[in-house]
Design an enzyme around this catalytic site. Structure first.
Site, PDB file in Angstrom:
ATOM      1  N   ALA A 251       0.799  -1.236   0.000  1.00  0.00           N
ATOM      2  CA  ALA A 251       0.000   0.000   0.000  1.00  0.00           C
ATOM      3  C   ALA A 251       0.831   1.285   0.000  1.00  0.00           C
ATOM      4  CB  ALA A 251      -1.022   0.038   1.132  1.00  0.00           C
ATOM      5  N   GLY A 253       2.572   2.503  -2.530  1.00  0.00           N
ATOM      6  CA  GLY A 253       2.233   3.205  -3.781  1.00  0.00           C
ATOM      7  C   GLY A 253       0.825   3.776  -3.741  1.00  0.00           C
ATOM      8  N   ASP A 254      -0.097   3.024  -3.143  1.00  0.00           N
ATOM      9  CA  ASP A 254      -1.488   3.518  -3.045  1.00  0.00           C
ATOM     10  C   ASP A 254      -1.541   4.785  -2.202  1.00  0.00           C
ATOM     11  OD1 ASP A 254      -2.234   1.223  -4.422  1.00  0.00           O
ATOM     12  OD2 ASP A 254      -2.571   0.094  -2.575  1.00  0.00           O
ATOM     13  N   ARG A 287       4.903   0.348   8.729  1.00  0.00           N
ATOM     14  CA  ARG A 287       3.788  -0.373   9.370  1.00  0.00           C
ATOM     15  C   ARG A 287       3.378  -1.571   8.524  1.00  0.00           C
ATOM     16  NH1 ARG A 287      -0.502   4.345  10.770  1.00  0.00           N
ATOM     17  NH2 ARG A 287       0.665   5.437  12.396  1.00  0.00           N
TER      18      ARG A 287
HETATM   19  O1  RIB Z   1      -1.300  -2.126  -3.537  1.00  0.00           O
HETATM   20  C1  RIB Z   1      -1.563  -3.055  -2.531  1.00  0.00           C
HETATM   21  C2  RIB Z   1      -2.837  -3.786  -2.823  1.00  0.00           C
HETATM   22  O2  RIB Z   1      -2.678  -4.535  -4.010  1.00  0.00           O
HETATM   23  C3  RIB Z   1      -3.236  -4.800  -1.778  1.00  0.00           C
HETATM   24  O3  RIB Z   1      -4.010  -4.250  -0.747  1.00  0.00           O
HETATM   25  C4  RIB Z   1      -3.949  -5.860  -2.591  1.00  0.00           C
HETATM   26  O4  RIB Z   1      -5.312  -5.957  -2.320  1.00  0.00           O
HETATM   27  C5  RIB Z   1      -3.679  -5.527  -4.050  1.00  0.00           C
HETATM   28  O5  RIB Z   1      -4.758  -4.950  -4.640  1.00  0.00           O
END
Ligand code: RIB
Length: 307
Positions: A251, A253-254, A287
């Site tokens: 996560a 990058g998200d 984390r």
């Molecule tokens: O970028 C991380 C995400 O990639 C994870 O949470 C997983 O669900 C995938 O979609």
């Protein structure tokens, strides 16, 4: 403070996470240390990240009618994300992601789309009013590409800023790229998008220029512990990041894409928004898990004050 509405269109997954000492090789069986389920999905992670940072955020996507779907919806709501655009699809399981995390915090992920795969053009039409009332639209590539292309078309017709996080990466049609305002690949995704091998910051610039040539306004490439690089027609900006001990990169990058959008929605310029996004992603890698690792603004500030 001026705050523009952000809508995230994309995937919601339940992450099935196993901690391993090392990644298994082909044909190898290894023992996992422990197993845990954590709310995830690139779209939902981005929505939760933006919500926890205080943005006005909506999500459009699909879950199944199973228990995982309800858990994911609840997690979005508890981060103040409006879920009126998240539909529960009958006879379909919620998206799943099978994730191995090794001792260095690196991961590999296999996604089974489930309900995400049913996110259709009709669903985008149903929630067009949400797009209409937003200023920034964020998308990724865990829902069908046709739906992404359709949603981007609608968003551009409505004059919205489109941020596309091209993950998981596939080659994208030029007609999509020319409508994207900001593209946020990592180095591997940049290679897949352009076919250019990326081993250095010079390669990043070279590959990004190919995408600029296709009409993307700005490419912001996350380059791991080197931070991020923004390339547009007028500048190349390298924004470094502080080094930290990495627990889990899931996560990261998200959270980067989401906090970039949050910064821009509050009137920050590119440099300021990338610095902010770097900071948020830095906290995230210290984390464990996807949505479990996403910080509030206060937690980000505290992290850097205490260093
Ligand atoms: O970028 C991380 C995400 O990639 C994870 O949470 C997983 O669900 C995938 O979609």
């Amino acid at each position: 403070m001026k705050k523009s509405r952000i809508t995230v269109i994309g995937s919601l997954n339940m992450d099935l996470v196993v901690n391993v000492s090392h990644m298994p090789k082909v044909g190898e069986t290894i023992m996992g240390r422990n197993f845990i389920t954590i709310p995830g999905g690139k779209g939902a992670n981005q929505a939760v990240a933006a919500g926890k940072l205080g943005a006005d955020v909506y999500m459009i996507g699909k879950v199944g009618t199973d228990e995982y779907g309800s858990v994911l919806m609840d997690n979005l709501k508890s981060a103040n994300v409006d879920v009126s655009g998240v539909k529960q699809q009958e006879n379909m399981h919620t998206g799943l992601a099978f994730i191995n995390v090794d001792n260095s915090g690196n991961n590999n992920i296999v996604v089974v789309s489930g309900a995400n795969g049913t996110c259709s053009k009709e669903d985008i039409d149903t929630y067009k009013n949400i797009i209409q009332e937003s200023e920034i639209i964020i998308l990724q590539l865990e829902i069908p590409l046709d739906t992404v292309i359709y949603a981007v078309n609608i968003a551009k017709d409505l004059n919205k800023t489109v941020i596309l996080n091209p993950a998981p990466a596939v080659q994208l049609p030029d007609r999509l790229l020319k409508q994207v305002d900001i593209l946020t690949p990592n180095e591997t995704e940049l290679e897949i998008l352009t076919g250019i091998e990326v081993n250095s910051l010079d390669d990043v610039e070279k590959a990004a220029r190919v995408l600029l040539g296709k009409g993307v306004n700005a490419i912001i490439v996350t380059v791991g512990e080197k931070g991020a690089v923004m390339i547009n027609d007028s500048e190349v900006l390298h924004v470094p990041v502080e080094k930290v001990d990495v627990a889990d990169t899931t996560a990261a990058g998200d959270s980067f894409t989401a906090s970039l959008a949050v910064g821009l929605s509050q009137g920050m310029n590119y440099k300021e928004a990338i610095e902010f996004a770097n900071k948020v992603a830095t906290v995230v890698v210290t984390r464990e898990g996807a949505q479990t690792s996403l910080p509030t603004l206060e937690e980000v500030n505290q992290f850097f004050e205490n260093r």
